[in-house]
Design a protein around this motif. Structure first.
Motif, PDB file in Angstrom:
ATOM      1  N   ASP A  56      22.985  28.738 129.963  1.00 41.19           N
ATOM      2  CA  ASP A  56      23.532  29.829 129.146  1.00 41.19           C
ATOM      3  C   ASP A  56      23.362  31.193 129.803  1.00 41.19           C
ATOM      4  OD1 ASP A  56      24.258  27.988 127.247  1.00 41.19           O
ATOM      5  OD2 ASP A  56      22.542  28.371 125.936  1.00 41.19           O
ATOM      6  N   TRP A  57      22.566  31.261 130.864  1.00 45.24           N
ATOM      7  CA  TRP A  57      22.276  32.545 131.510  1.00 45.24           C
ATOM      8  C   TRP A  57      22.860  32.648 132.910  1.00 45.24           C
ATOM      9  CZ3 TRP A  57      19.628  36.812 129.508  1.00 45.24           C
ATOM     10  CH2 TRP A  57      19.195  36.652 128.195  1.00 45.24           C
ATOM     11  N   VAL A  58      23.657  31.667 133.319  1.00 46.03           N
ATOM     12  CA  VAL A  58      24.228  31.690 134.671  1.00 46.03           C
ATOM     13  C   VAL A  58      25.126  32.905 134.866  1.00 46.03           C
ATOM     14  CG1 VAL A  58      25.817  30.513 136.240  1.00 46.03           C
ATOM     15  CG2 VAL A  58      24.034  29.209 135.073  1.00 46.03           C
ATOM     16  N   ASP A  59      25.992  33.185 133.906  1.00 42.28           N
ATOM     17  CA  ASP A  59      26.901  34.326 134.047  1.00 42.28           C
ATOM     18  C   ASP A  59      26.131  35.642 134.123  1.00 42.28           C
ATOM     19  OD1 ASP A  59      29.108  32.676 134.071  1.00 42.28           O
ATOM     20  OD2 ASP A  59      29.530  32.916 131.932  1.00 42.28           O
ATOM     21  N   GLU A  60      25.074  35.759 133.330  1.00 43.74           N
ATOM     22  CA  GLU A  60      24.248  36.967 133.373  1.00 43.74           C
ATOM     23  C   GLU A  60      23.595  37.122 134.742  1.00 43.74           C
ATOM     24  OE1 GLU A  60      22.361  40.295 131.157  1.00 43.74           O
ATOM     25  OE2 GLU A  60      24.183  39.112 131.008  1.00 43.74           O
ATOM     26  N   LEU A  61      23.089  36.021 135.272  1.00 45.85           N
ATOM     27  CA  LEU A  61      22.468  36.069 136.594  1.00 45.85           C
ATOM     28  C   LEU A  61      23.483  36.474 137.650  1.00 45.85           C
ATOM     29  CD1 LEU A  61      20.084  35.610 138.484  1.00 45.85           C
ATOM     30  CD2 LEU A  61      20.696  33.184 138.565  1.00 45.85           C
ATOM     31  N   LYS A  62      24.690  35.949 137.566  1.00 41.21           N
ATOM     32  CA  LYS A  62      25.722  36.318 138.536  1.00 41.21           C
ATOM     33  C   LYS A  62      26.010  37.818 138.494  1.00 41.21           C
ATOM     34  CE  LYS A  62      28.161  31.877 138.723  1.00 41.21           C
ATOM     35  NZ  LYS A  62      29.413  31.155 138.363  1.00 41.21           N
ATOM     36  N   ARG A  63      26.002  38.389 137.297  1.00 41.14           N
ATOM     37  CA  ARG A  63      26.245  39.831 137.186  1.00 41.14           C
ATOM     38  C   ARG A  63      25.139  40.624 137.869  1.00 41.14           C
ATOM     39  NH1 ARG A  63      28.587  38.311 132.115  1.00 41.14           N
ATOM     40  NH2 ARG A  63      26.573  38.400 131.038  1.00 41.14           N
ATOM     41  N   TYR A  64      23.899  40.185 137.678  1.00 38.53           N
ATOM     42  CA  TYR A  64      22.788  40.879 138.327  1.00 38.53           C
ATOM     43  C   TYR A  64      22.855  40.726 139.846  1.00 38.53           C
ATOM     44  CZ  TYR A  64      20.345  41.820 133.930  1.00 38.53           C
ATOM     45  OH  TYR A  64      19.986  42.292 132.687  1.00 38.53           O
ATOM     46  N   ILE A  65      23.204  39.544 140.310  1.00 44.95           N
ATOM     47  CA  ILE A  65      23.298  39.312 141.757  1.00 44.95           C
ATOM     48  C   ILE A  65      24.350  40.227 142.375  1.00 44.95           C
ATOM     49  CG2 ILE A  65      24.092  37.612 143.461  1.00 44.95           C
ATOM     50  CD1 ILE A  65      22.652  35.488 141.730  1.00 44.95           C
ATOM     51  N   ASN A  66      25.472  40.373 141.702  1.00 47.07           N
ATOM     52  CA  ASN A  66      26.510  41.285 142.187  1.00 47.07           C
ATOM     53  C   ASN A  66      26.055  42.739 142.108  1.00 47.07           C
ATOM     54  OD1 ASN A  66      28.340  39.227 142.773  1.00 47.07           O
ATOM     55  ND2 ASN A  66      29.182  39.219 140.699  1.00 47.07           N
ATOM     56  N   LYS A  67      25.382  43.081 141.029  1.00 46.81           N
ATOM     57  CA  LYS A  67      24.941  44.460 140.831  1.00 46.81           C
ATOM     58  C   LYS A  67      23.983  44.900 141.924  1.00 46.81           C
ATOM     59  CE  LYS A  67      22.598  47.483 137.513  1.00 46.81           C
ATOM     60  NZ  LYS A  67      22.014  47.589 136.143  1.00 46.81           N
ATOM     61  N   TYR A  68      23.069  44.003 142.314  1.00 51.42           N
ATOM     62  CA  TYR A  68      22.041  44.373 143.285  1.00 51.42           C
ATOM     63  C   TYR A  68      22.378  43.925 144.711  1.00 51.42           C
ATOM     64  CZ  TYR A  68      19.431  45.807 139.225  1.00 51.42           C
ATOM     65  OH  TYR A  68      19.050  46.441 138.060  1.00 51.42           O
ATOM     66  N   GLY A  69      23.578  43.429 144.910  1.00 45.62           N
ATOM     67  CA  GLY A  69      24.069  43.161 146.256  1.00 45.62           C
ATOM     68  C   GLY A  69      23.323  42.084 147.015  1.00 45.62           C
ATOM     69  N   LEU A  70      22.934  41.022 146.319  1.00 45.93           N
ATOM     70  CA  LEU A  70      22.249  39.911 146.992  1.00 45.93           C
ATOM     71  C   LEU A  70      23.285  39.046 147.694  1.00 45.93           C
ATOM     72  CD1 LEU A  70      19.620  38.911 144.282  1.00 45.93           C
ATOM     73  CD2 LEU A  70      19.439  40.622 146.093  1.00 45.93           C
ATOM     74  N   THR A  71      23.133  38.868 148.992  1.00 43.35           N
ATOM     75  CA  THR A  71      24.172  38.203 149.793  1.00 43.35           C
ATOM     76  C   THR A  71      23.796  36.794 150.242  1.00 43.35           C
ATOM     77  OG1 THR A  71      23.300  39.154 151.855  1.00 43.35           O
ATOM     78  CG2 THR A  71      24.967  40.432 150.657  1.00 43.35           C
ATOM     79  N   LYS A  72      22.543  36.404 150.058  1.00 35.23           N
ATOM     80  CA  LYS A  72      22.109  35.096 150.546  1.00 35.23           C
ATOM     81  C   LYS A  72      22.212  33.998 149.488  1.00 35.23           C
ATOM     82  CE  LYS A  72      18.904  36.705 154.149  1.00 35.23           C
ATOM     83  NZ  LYS A  72      17.500  36.646 154.640  1.00 35.23           N
ATOM     84  N   ILE A  73      22.694  34.316 148.291  1.00 40.60           N
ATOM     85  CA  ILE A  73      22.791  33.311 147.230  1.00 40.60           C
ATOM     86  C   ILE A  73      23.919  32.357 147.573  1.00 40.60           C
ATOM     87  CG2 ILE A  73      22.998  32.897 144.768  1.00 40.60           C
ATOM     88  CD1 ILE A  73      20.575  34.619 145.564  1.00 40.60           C
ATOM     89  N   ALA A  74      23.558  31.131 147.930  1.00 37.26           N
ATOM     90  CA  ALA A  74      24.564  30.132 148.321  1.00 37.26           C
ATOM     91  C   ALA A  74      25.137  29.411 147.115  1.00 37.26           C
ATOM     92  CB  ALA A  74      23.953  29.120 149.281  1.00 37.26           C
ATOM     93  N   SER A  75      24.326  29.280 146.052  1.00 36.35           N
ATOM     94  CA  SER A  75      24.794  28.523 144.884  1.00 36.35           C
ATOM     95  C   SER A  75      23.856  28.772 143.716  1.00 36.35           C
ATOM     96  CB  SER A  75      24.841  27.027 145.206  1.00 36.35           C
ATOM     97  OG  SER A  75      25.375  26.283 144.129  1.00 36.35           O
ATOM     98  N   ILE A  76      24.409  28.678 142.520  1.00 34.93           N
ATOM     99  CA  ILE A  76      23.619  28.701 141.287  1.00 34.93           C
ATOM    100  C   ILE A  76      23.944  27.423 140.530  1.00 34.93           C
ATOM    101  CG2 ILE A  76      23.123  29.898 139.129  1.00 34.93           C
ATOM    102  CD1 ILE A  76      24.194  32.462 140.445  1.00 34.93           C
ATOM    103  N   VAL A  77      22.908  26.663 140.176  1.00 34.63           N
ATOM    104  CA  VAL A  77      23.122  25.409 139.451  1.00 34.63           C
ATOM    105  C   VAL A  77      22.340  25.450 138.146  1.00 34.63           C
ATOM    106  CG1 VAL A  77      23.557  24.067 141.535  1.00 34.63           C
ATOM    107  CG2 VAL A  77      21.216  24.273 140.689  1.00 34.63           C
TER     108      VAL A  77
END
Length: 238
Positions: A56-77
């Motif tokens: 239920d929190w995957v979309d929220e995490l994706k928003r934070y990853i984009n916001k803080y410019g994390l580039t090494k995230i290969a996948s979220i499961v």
């Protein structure tokens, strides 16, 4: 390759947070999970990160990853119905994406204070010796008891506390998870106990006592104090 599998699938019941899981609690405007991910993002020897997250929190995490410019995230499961199942999901995803001889660093999403040296030492240990488990010395007396009666006091000098990251060859950890799944073994508390069960020698890597897991409200306040002190030392040279 060196791959971090960061487990952020817990609900945080002991944190008594009614609004959000503990890994999404905010500190200085950022969620705890972002502080944790940044430790691996900024390490020069970590090539990619797989995150296991509450579905239920995957979309929220994706928003934070984009916001803080994390580039090494290969996948979220998404996580599973237990800690072991959630880590297995992350390991399987890492094994799908990366070679089996990669070093995998399994880490708690609510351990944001892991330092660069510990990450480096764990990678070096796997490459030079074998499976590595971060530990810190026990600083209090440890006892064993039966029915409320203490029947053994353990020599503290021989005791250490297992922490994270816990690091292995990716193919070996995947194989251990497959065997446990086939055999119906679902109660391993962490990757170290799983690997030990299947005969892998575990080597200790001494980590920092500051690398605590944020499980209870008091842990949160300790983490905040440590992070504030670290930030002050950068500005004032303490």
């Amino acid at each position: 390759m060196n791959i971090a599998v960061v487990f952020a699938g817990g609900t945080g019941q002991r944190m008594n947070s009614k609004s959000k899981p503990k890994q999404f609690l905010m500190l200085h405007g950022r969620p705890i999970i972002i502080y944790t991910l940044e430790r691996f993002e900024q390490h020069p020897d970590v090539d990619a990160i797989v995150v296991v997250c509450l579905s239920d929190w995957v979309d929220e995490l994706k928003r934070y990853i984009n916001k803080y410019g994390l580039t090494k995230i290969a996948s979220i499961v998404p996580g599973g119905d237990s800690g072991q199942a959630s880590i297995r999901n992350g390991v399987y995803e890492a094994a799908r994406l990366f070679p089996s001889d990669s070093v995998v660093l399994v880490h708690d999403g609510v351990r944001p204070l892991v330092d660069s040296r510990t990450i480096s030492d764990c990678i070096d240990c796997v490459e030079e010796r074998g499976s590595a488990v971060t530990v810190v010395p026990a600083i209090e007396t440890i006892v064993q008891s039966t029915d409320g009666v203490i029947d053994n006091i353990i020599d503290r000098k021989r005791c250490q506390l297992a922490r994270a990251p816990q690091c292995f060859r990716l193919g070996e950890l995947r194989e251990a998870h497959e065997r446990a799944l086939d055999e119906g073994l679902t109660e391993f508390i962490d990757s170290a106990s799983l690997m030990a069960h299947y005969g892998h020698t575990l080597y200790e890597v001494e980590g920092s006592p500051a690398n605590i897991k944020i499980t209870t409200p008091s842990d949160y306040y300790i983490m905040r104090a440590i992070m504030d002190e670290q930030e002050d030392s950068q500005f004032f040279g303490f």
